[in-house]
Design an enzyme around this catalytic site. Sequence first.
Site, short mmCIF file in Angstrom:
data_model
loop_
_atom_site.label_atom_id
_atom_site.label_comp_id
_atom_site.label_asym_id
_atom_site.label_seq_id
_atom_site.Cartn_x
_atom_site.Cartn_y
_atom_site.Cartn_z
CB SER A 63 -0.85 -0.06 1.24
OG SER A 63 -1.56 1.29 1.28
CD1 TRP B 193 -1.24 1.15 -6.21
CD2 TRP B 193 -1.82 2.85 -4.93
NE1 TRP B 193 -2.09 1.73 -6.85
CE2 TRP B 193 -2.65 2.96 -6.09
CE3 TRP B 193 -2.00 4.01 -3.86
CZ2 TRP B 193 -3.60 3.74 -6.14
CZ3 TRP B 193 -3.04 4.84 -4.08
CH2 TRP B 193 -3.62 4.65 -5.16
CG HIS B 194 -0.37 5.80 -1.13
ND1 HIS B 194 -0.69 4.40 -0.53
CD2 HIS B 194 -1.52 6.54 -0.92
CE1 HIS B 194 -2.16 4.34 -0.42
NE2 HIS B 194 -2.70 5.73 -0.62
N GLY B 195 3.32 6.05 -3.76
CA GLY B 195 4.64 6.69 -4.15
C GLY B 195 5.93 6.04 -4.11
#
Lengths: 476, 291
Positions: free
Chosen positions: A326, A329-331
């Site tokens: 997660s 995924w965000h950056g």
Amino acid sequence: MLFNSFEFLWLFPLLLATYWLVNRPVVRAKVPQLPNLLLIGISYGLYIKWNPAFSLLLLGVTAVTYCTGLALERVSQSKKSVLAACGIVLALLPLTVFKYADFILAQANELGALFGMEFGLPGLNWALPLGISFFTFQAVGYVADVFLGRIKAERNWWDYMLFVCFFPQIAAGPIGRANSLLPQIKSPRLFNPSQCSQGMRWLLWGMFLKVVMADRIGLVVDPILAQYQSQSSALCAMAAVLYSLQIYGDFAGYSFMALGVGQLMGFELTNNFKRPYLSQSITEFWHRWHISLSTWLRDYVYIPLGGSRCSKARSYLNIAVTFLVSGIWHGANWTFIIWGILHGLFQIAEKAVGLGKKQSRGIIKVLRVATTFVIVTLLWVIFRMPTLSDAYGFIGHLFSGFATSTITITPSMKILLLLSIVIVVFKDLIDEYLSQDKTLLHNRYRLVRFGTYIGLTVLILLCGVFDASQFIYARF
Amino acid sequence: MLVVITLLLIDQLVGRTLIWINEGTMKGDYGRNTYIATQACQDILIFGSSRAIHHYDPTLIGETLGMTCYNCGEDGMGIILMYARLQLILQRHTPKVIIYDIEPSYDLLEDDNTRYLGFLRPFYDNDTIKRICVDVSPSERFKNLSMLYRFNSRWVDIIAQRISRDPSQARDYTWAPLHGRLNAEPSLNAESPILNYDPLKLKYLQRLIECCANNDIALYFVTSPNFGNTDDKVYSPLKELAAANNIPVLNHSIDTTFTRHPELFNDRDHLNQCGATLLTKMVIQEINNQD
């Protein structure tokens, strides 16, 4: 086309009218595919308008996953895993290159320097294609579903193309699921006035969250976080709390507007938010925040790893890995990775002491909600700051007792901020604790309902920030 | 339908009420804004950003030059608002002299020009203002159909200034000297940033020049000093524009009388009262010399 732009205000009604015109039974009888083709045209048109070259990438990811889905039904069982893995890796390739290549190269350079080697690998510095994380995950989820036999492969190219590029959700989700969205794409949509009025409600509330609360907070928070060293601890603490509200207003605002636009076109998209700041634990927070990503990670990462049907230690590891994904995924930044890991660790701790799914009442509930909000807010600081050292610096500054500030918030700004926040908190509390016919937007009394629509519209006009600023999550 | 009709009625009703409140505001920025738009009739007008309002003492200028003087400067504002203000003033009065303090960020360089329209939207019914707003952004034509939008984000200040009893907020204040002292040493100029000039702002500077020429108004451009500044390259288009139209540029942006003296500054971009008085006197002298 940003939902909060003037362009949306005039263009969307035209597109909507055209869409329902070609969706009439008499037109559909002659050209059944026309409504979907129109939606594909609109979606690609808007994407091309933003960046023509990147639309090829969208098309590429669509083609790769479509072909993989078809091929998965034709190969023998023994070759399915290899084929699915190849398809997924290929679909993830653009995301990896555009989003993570610079980060990976920078880490390689630093690692080399640790061992006295000068790699000097240059960064790519490429712009990130709009919504790449969202449409890639949506397409990868489809391949996984076909591989796991949850759905049959889609044979109609145009339907699949629309599934990946559907414009309300392409910029920042929600991440659609094939078993929910593809059947809606394949069946004829009928104009449903009550669905449309529900769509308008979502649009109105989403717009309020974005332009009245989130963007107004952004005007205050951005300069404070940029120069936090020169601001008092109290101001920094306020900025941290405000950022929690900003990111909620920004992302939930986008998601509600996407939901509304979808409903106006006869689609039911996933509701991404369910009043996350009223959660009693971090575990519950992730059942209420960015629900489409949480469920995606649950179904395609956590459960395949073994989920909770394994030893305690293994289950904890699964949670940690899921939230590491997660974070990634965000950056491509250590801030996101650490943010994800910490969310995972808090959930492991909650699970270990049995607090994850336990619901409390009364004062204990209030205390748990407040504690969860404080933890989430501190973790948002890590998420928001450009580097880990800035995040540590900011959190340290919060507790330093520094008393002077170079930034002052004008009284009128305070009033506008407070007004929007009070309304959002009030509405969320009512939605959470009262039955639907007593809520503001669905109240059984027409006067309350209409009064709410008018009140929100007046406040949007009087207090909204109309600079058509990009949504925070569109960067991911 | 009932919701839409009620909304339209509320929009008009609340909007008209806000126009009435705004017109009667006697205090603060909005009081000044209304005064400049509807009453100001001085011989000398000072235009510009915060540097105009903080740097020029209109009493000193008026008394020395023997004319009345008013400072129309506005924090964070530039040529688009100033040109519009001049147009509103010209509808009832022609000033003799305009002293325009140029701030590159707001008068020369690119940014979102709609941010300069906030003070103008309450006067959108005025045809000149309408033309300027639409010229800056064509969508303003539609947005301003809503009376509420014209007061977007500003209604709190307008109401607060209307009911304020604070005498320091009186709208006839025309100079807001700063009283701090900069605590810094001059540093070497950082690497020059890439300068993207704004064609719209340059167009309005040209229009200002033409408007002054047509109305026989003596126009003076002034560039205020920045602490430690040694490079005035950013003003090149202004200099070219002024030279082509025979407009004097009183360039103090790299004037070492100021730039090396922190005791004359409040911050790097703004003089304190001592520095402002000195600059005012120098500008008066230069205007006298020009004459």
